[in-house]
Design an enzyme around this catalytic site. Structure first.
Site, mmCIF file in Angstrom:
data_model
loop_
_atom_site.group_PDB
_atom_site.id
_atom_site.type_symbol
_atom_site.label_atom_id
_atom_site.label_comp_id
_atom_site.label_asym_id
_atom_site.label_seq_id
_atom_site.Cartn_x
_atom_site.Cartn_y
_atom_site.Cartn_z
ATOM 1 N N TYR A 234 0.826 -1.209 0.000
ATOM 2 C CA TYR A 234 0.000 0.000 0.000
ATOM 3 C C TYR A 234 0.862 1.262 0.000
ATOM 4 C CZ TYR A 234 -4.587 -2.119 0.800
ATOM 5 O OH TYR A 234 -5.769 -2.796 0.673
ATOM 6 N N LYS B 242 3.338 -15.737 3.089
ATOM 7 C CA LYS B 242 3.580 -16.494 1.858
ATOM 8 C C LYS B 242 5.091 -16.730 1.791
ATOM 9 C CE LYS B 242 2.126 -18.268 -2.038
ATOM 10 N NZ LYS B 242 1.244 -19.442 -2.105
ATOM 11 N N ASP C 195 -2.741 -18.657 1.217
ATOM 12 C CA ASP C 195 -3.727 -19.393 0.405
ATOM 13 C C ASP C 195 -4.405 -20.464 1.255
ATOM 14 O OD1 ASP C 195 -1.229 -20.622 0.500
ATOM 15 O OD2 ASP C 195 -1.234 -21.291 -1.587
ATOM 16 N N ASP D 153 -6.133 -7.211 4.107
ATOM 17 C CA ASP D 153 -7.263 -6.590 3.409
ATOM 18 C C ASP D 153 -8.167 -7.672 2.839
ATOM 19 O OD1 ASP D 153 -8.813 -4.549 2.131
ATOM 20 O OD2 ASP D 153 -7.802 -5.081 0.258
ATOM 21 N N ASP E 202 -12.085 -9.225 4.411
ATOM 22 C CA ASP E 202 -13.351 -9.246 3.661
ATOM 23 C C ASP E 202 -13.935 -10.652 3.688
ATOM 24 O OD1 ASP E 202 -13.289 -6.553 2.869
ATOM 25 O OD2 ASP E 202 -14.021 -7.060 0.855
HETATM 26 C C1 IPM Z 1 -10.356 -1.503 3.867
HETATM 27 C C2 IPM Z 1 -10.630 -0.925 2.503
HETATM 28 C C3 IPM Z 1 -9.477 -0.009 2.118
HETATM 29 C C4 IPM Z 1 -8.214 -0.850 2.075
HETATM 30 C C5 IPM Z 1 -9.667 0.753 0.822
HETATM 31 C C6 IPM Z 1 -10.963 1.524 0.809
HETATM 32 C C7 IPM Z 1 -8.502 1.656 0.511
HETATM 33 O O1 IPM Z 1 -10.821 -1.915 1.569
HETATM 34 O O2 IPM Z 1 -10.310 -0.743 4.848
HETATM 35 O O3 IPM Z 1 -10.204 -2.722 3.967
HETATM 36 O O4 IPM Z 1 -7.914 -1.465 1.053
HETATM 37 O O5 IPM Z 1 -7.500 -0.884 3.073
HETATM 38 MN MN MN Z 2 -10.700 -3.931 2.371
#
Ligand code: IPM
Ligand code: MN
Length: 353
Positions: A142, A187, A219, A243, A247
């Site tokens: 990032y 990884k 993975d 990240d 999710d």
């Molecule tokens: C998160 C989001 C952010 C990230 C984006 C919006 C930049 O997906 O907080 O997980 O990738 O960190």
């Molecule tokens: Mn995210």
């Protein structure tokens, strides 16, 4: 206790859930005799429109002055569909993380009994799953060196020893407070940065003899989260892997609208829902405020105000049990409750208990 809170409501459904979060926070403070003051500041698309910067200096200063930041969401489709946009709301989020030194992002994955049927996984698999993902938030790809021309592009996944040590320390300490099981996700079979992480984790593990530490390729971890989510207690990983895995983790619960997060580090900590700004729902009073409310619980817990945090959690559980739910988790035929109404019910519950 005196609490000074910077409130960054942001875009989309942000302002609606933020208002609920503030009301819940005030109700708890009233109850326990804490004084709380709020300073509102702009960020995201709103701040781009007003001052051309998604995390302006004035907002940074408001955050610095505060004991904690209550953040909601940023993002606007206007920017997603415009590849020529020079600034984007999400850059505000990244700037906030970097400038406040928020290197540790704590994302709990919890299930709610009455919502197990909402999970895409079988209920018997997810029941009782309860783990936290600790995501490194200010390093890696990032923020590493980037390059792009028409034929070549790269992002650098750079980590230094101090960056890795400080996040692993947070992870080991969380594990000590929980079930004492830490999974280091990397990884290391391919990436040099991962090999450094693993080496440092192996060096540090003997300082935490009560913690069972295991090492898992990312993975494999992605698969294990789906096959056996109860395996995990605390997992720690670098920015990009975190990240993606968080999710994935968020959908185990059945609704993204339920999960809060905390980001801590060198300066003021930030508490925010893990979901985004859901622009399509803006102003419709349908967004689930529970993730924002649970972020308030995490905020109290951060300051060791355990009873305060517990009361918020109890109120959330009670609202779910009473079927006071926003549409996406409503039981069939149930009464309709909007963002505001759920918030009011919970605030009222707090006043009465
Ligand atoms: C998160 C989001 C952010 C990230 C984006 C919006 C930049 O997906 O907080 O997980 O990738 O960190
Ligand atoms: Mn995210």
């Amino acid at each position: 206790m005196e609490l000074k809170i910077a409130v960054l409501a942001g875009d989309g459904i942000g302002p609606e859930i933020s208002a609920v979060g503030v009301n819940v926070m005030s109700a708890v403070c009233r109850k326990f005799g804490h004084s709380v003051t709020y300073e509102y500041a702009i960020c995201g698309a709103e701040a781009i429109e007003r001052v051309g910067d998604p995390f302006p200096e004035s907002t940074y200063e408001a955050c610095r002055r505060a004991d904690a930041v209550l953040f909601s969401a940023v993002g606007d489709p206007k920017y997603d569909n415009d590849p020529t946009a020079r600034v984007r709301p999400e850059q505000g989020l990244l700037a906030m993380r970097k400038k406040l030194g928020l290197f540790a992002n704590i994302r709990p994955v919890q299930t709610f009994r009455c919502l197990l049927h909402k999970s895409p996984l079988r209920a018997e698999l997810v029941e009782g799953a309860d783990f936290i993902c600790i995501r490194e938030l200010t390093g890696g790809m990032y923020f590493g060196e980037k390059y792009q021309d028409n034929d070549r592009a790269y992002d650098t996944n750079l980590y230094t020893r101090p960056e890795v040590e400080r996040i692993l320390k947070v992870a080991f300490e969380y594990a000590m407070k929980r079930r004492r099981h830490l999974t280091v996700v990397d990884k290391a079979n391919v990436l040099a940065s991962s090999r450094l992480w693993r080496q440092i984790a192996r060096e540090m593990a003997p300082q935490y003899p009560e913690v069972t530490t295991d090492y898992m390729y990312v993975d494999n971890a992605a698969m294990k989260m789906i096959q056996e989510p109860r395996f995990f207690d605390v997992m720690v990983t670098e920015n990009t892997f975190g990240d993606i895995l968080t999710d994935e983790g968020s959908c185990i619960s059945g609704s993204m609208g339920l999960l809060p997060s905390a980001s801590t580090g060198e300066s003021t900590p930030v508490f925010e829902p893990i979901h985004g700004s859901w622009p399509q729902a803006k102003g419709l009073n349908i967004a689930n405020p529970l993730a924002q409310i649970l972020s308030v619980a995490m905020l109290f817990e951060h300051f060791n105000l355990k009873e305060e945090g517990a009361l918020v959690r109890k109120a959330v559980d009670a609202s779910l049990d009473a079927n006071v739910r926003t549409p996406e988790i409503q039981v069939e035929g149930g009464k309709h409750y909007g963002t505001k109404e759920v918030g009011e019910w919970i605030t009222d519950y707090i006043d009465r208990h």
